[in-house]
Design an enzyme around this catalytic site. Structure first.
Site, mmCIF file in Angstrom:
data_model
loop_
_atom_site.group_PDB
_atom_site.id
_atom_site.type_symbol
_atom_site.label_atom_id
_atom_site.label_comp_id
_atom_site.label_asym_id
_atom_site.label_seq_id
_atom_site.Cartn_x
_atom_site.Cartn_y
_atom_site.Cartn_z
ATOM 1 N N GLN C 173 11.379 47.174 37.983
ATOM 2 C CA GLN C 173 12.469 46.577 36.950
ATOM 3 C C GLN C 173 11.771 45.827 36.049
ATOM 4 O O GLN C 173 11.204 44.595 36.418
ATOM 5 C CB GLN C 173 13.430 45.887 37.975
ATOM 6 C CG GLN C 173 13.816 46.733 39.402
ATOM 7 C CD GLN C 173 14.795 47.725 38.741
ATOM 8 O OE1 GLN C 173 15.848 47.299 38.421
ATOM 9 N NE2 GLN C 173 14.479 49.091 39.075
ATOM 10 N N GLY C 214 24.706 43.746 39.377
ATOM 11 C CA GLY C 214 23.523 44.537 39.524
ATOM 12 C C GLY C 214 22.755 44.528 37.940
ATOM 13 O O GLY C 214 23.226 44.001 37.159
ATOM 14 N N HIS C 215 21.854 45.504 38.198
ATOM 15 C CA HIS C 215 20.914 45.434 36.907
ATOM 16 C C HIS C 215 21.524 46.133 35.839
ATOM 17 O O HIS C 215 22.233 47.109 35.911
ATOM 18 C CB HIS C 215 19.440 46.009 37.435
ATOM 19 C CG HIS C 215 19.627 47.647 37.905
ATOM 20 N ND1 HIS C 215 18.461 48.071 38.305
ATOM 21 C CD2 HIS C 215 20.667 48.343 38.130
ATOM 22 C CE1 HIS C 215 18.673 49.255 39.064
ATOM 23 N NE2 HIS C 215 19.982 49.307 38.720
ATOM 24 N N ASN C 216 21.437 45.615 34.647
ATOM 25 C CA ASN C 216 21.880 46.270 33.564
ATOM 26 C C ASN C 216 23.230 46.148 33.050
ATOM 27 O O ASN C 216 24.061 46.819 32.227
ATOM 28 C CB ASN C 216 21.373 47.650 33.124
ATOM 29 C CG ASN C 216 19.901 47.807 33.150
ATOM 30 O OD1 ASN C 216 19.293 48.311 33.937
ATOM 31 N ND2 ASN C 216 19.341 47.295 31.790
#
Lengths: 303, 303, 303
Positions: C173, C214-216
């Protein structure tokens, strides 16, 4: 007997118990030396039976005797940071890297685990134990004999903002939090301070992990709430309620005493009568479920 | 190539990949120098194509090579507090303000981030990294090559109370937690210790953020669970399951191997066969939804 | 007037307000010295009425004046651990046992509460306050005038794994997190770093407690989200949205500006038009509910 064990995994020398009918099938073959059980189960027990109408309660008491907690020697770990003007009982224990701010009061035999942070003016009653990394914000009041597990946060600002032409203006959160005696709070649970009046948790309340309690909520004595449930601001929950896990409770509601809400339910209106309430839907196979959702959606659109 | 990039934002010099069909539309115009993709997508690729039947896996391996993690120099930061009788490998790194209690064992190349707290007798296997502010309670056992993100709590007491005439009596939680190798646990996830037997997380399990795992749960090898899911006590989940986010799983259940549960579903009975299961209902406009709920409610009342 | 109070609990000398019609019944009997209220409520007010078309906003401003926050004296507490090469404004305050790693930048008047951990290269803008035990991971960027409550984690790895023959391989990540100005984040909320590009929270966003981002994910300016909501990776939420508590939002979606999602709803497809969306079902008595679920299930099976 020197230890406790489940019916299935017990070996000679162990005390076991039967309190949930799911596990009755393990009774006949258990190798426990003795089993606590209700009168109706005694006949199926091939080992020593200790008969009690509430075997789980009897087990709780006996297990506590068999597993005494080591008392922590009083004192302040040299790595802890205690502000001038904090009042700490001589019998309290302050763990490594804990931080206690000015005017905080820690009562007799209070235990602070490593990394706890206690805000200015917070008060913790006698025999309360805060495990590692618990944070009490300024002015929070905690009763006696409470247990808070790691990561608990009590007294952070509630979620209060006023609209101003498409932006949000913070509403100062000037209330406090008052928590009674014999309250247990699970890991990473959060309890916000009140907007004006206090957030209140009464005596004997038990909160599981990762519960969110909004500002100005009140929770009545001896209510138990399972993990991941969220309670929005200004809602009042009665006494002796049992709220399941991952329940969502909207704000500004009133829930009566002795209400049961099963897990994964949404409470969006007040509940005025004791009883059991639900709105969770159990899974089925994804394909069949999609057909059911389509049917439900059509039923709403056609009316 | 010196870096990775998404198809849409890549510039020359970047490696990108195509693994999700939602992003196929960005392939023709990408400025990446090379793209990892499946054989069927090669034709639409105007730049160098690196063809692999599992391009996401290939990307994972290459990205790890391009972004090597700096090894931490071994040692114990002077601000860390390590109790006498803790066993710490000479190759481990203990970060600032971490606390390691007596009889804890930390294996080779273990890394503890700042503010971690390791309880008495806890064991952490080689090459495991705990990021900032992870708490392991007494006696917890962690395998090798695990990664725990900040705020994780492992081994707090499970939620166990016996009823006694309207009040609750704590049931001592005397089990432990055993976590296998190659387990990753997301930020602020909590895993409770067992009531009597241990809570068990097998090898290769991946848990996202803010998951709650109750006492005596077991999770089979290589199962992955998305964020905010809650698993009640004594439930057993099989191997290679994929559980979506914000799923509620009741207690004392058994879920087979290779089960998929889609997000926002409630599992309140055991699942005996592999397959995909759901009970989430997607949103629609609030007015239409209210009519659907009214219809559903009437259907229950009239039968 | 020296303090604020609710209509019901006000005593002489207190300023109160009426902004929610649920509380109108308390207006006639209030003992407040003055009440902020909308023009239409003035007639029922027996004490001094301060009339404003947006009384809650007026209250927010006045309460802030009546409860000024004590400025922290600048400085670095001697127990804090600050790495060589961290850049800390002379007007910043670093609390006890905080940890600041190399190359971090803390702007003017930044306040770090006790036990915060700031990763290498993270940047915090002027006048931002991190309460106790907030963790920023490496490289995270935070704007000005933000408030983060205890237990927040920003920049932990997103949940990214590639399948490899029944096991999971970690996908590095390597993105960051960028948070704008005037963002408030509630206790124990987690915001993951991007997989490749950054996770982005725009100016004026307000996040309640125990939210998972969450990511992004990107969240547009002035959007407010209530507690316990989870947002899966790569979803984009518009500006000025209001998302209720315990909402689940799937990944890779796009939600328009000015969308309202009521609490306990599931969003599993993109929302292209502003409006109000729901899928929560309020509780009813458990017996009636079980009949409704049985009906729903049959409707899916018979079609």
């Amino acid at each position: 007997m020197s230890r406790v064990a489940t019916l299935m995994n017990a070996r000679p020398g162990a005390l076991s118990f039967l309190a949930n009918s799911r596990y009755r099938k393990h009774l006949p073959a258990t190798q426990a030396t003795a089993v606590l059980l209700a009168p109706g189960d005694a006949e199926s027990c091939k080992v020593a039976a200790l008969i009690d109408p509430n075997p789980y309660l009897a087990y709780a008491h006996i297990a506590a005797l068999m597993h005494p907690q080591n008392p922590d020697a009083p004192g302040i770990h040299p790595s802890a940071v205690v502000a001038d003007g904090a009042h700490i009982s001589a019998s309290a224990y302050i763990g490594p890297n804990a931080v206690v701010e000015r005017e905080a009061h820690l009562g007799d035999r209070v235990v602070l685990g490593p990394g706890c942070t206690i805000g200015a003016g917070a008060r913790v009653g006698a025999d309360t134990r805060l495990h590692a990394r618990v944070s009490l914000l300024a002015g929070v009041q905690i009763g006696e004999r409470c247990i808070f597990h790691p990561g608990v946060v009590v007294g952070a600002d509630g979620f209060g903002f006023a609209q101003d032409a498409g932006t949000w203006v913070k509403v100062p959160q000037v209330g406090g939090v008052r928590i009674g005696n014999d309250v247990e709070i699970g890991a990473n649970t959060t309890i916000d301070r009140g907007a004006i009046d206090d957030t209140v948790i009464e005596d004997g309340v038990k909160l599981d992990n990762q519960i969110q309690v909004g500002h100005n909520v009140s929770i009545g004595a001896h209510t138990a709430i399972a993990g991941c449930t969220g309670i929005s601001g200004s809602t009042s929950i009665g006494r002796r309620c049992m709220i399941g896990g991952m329940v969502g409770i909207a704000g500004h509601l009133s829930i009566a005493d002795d209400v049961v809400v099963t897990g994964f339910s949404l409470v969006s209106a007040s509940i005025k009568q004791s009883g059991s309430y639900s709105s969770g839907i159990p899974v089925e196979e994804t394909k069949a479920w999609r057909r059911a959702v389509a049917h439900l959606r059509r039923s709403g659109n056609k009316e």
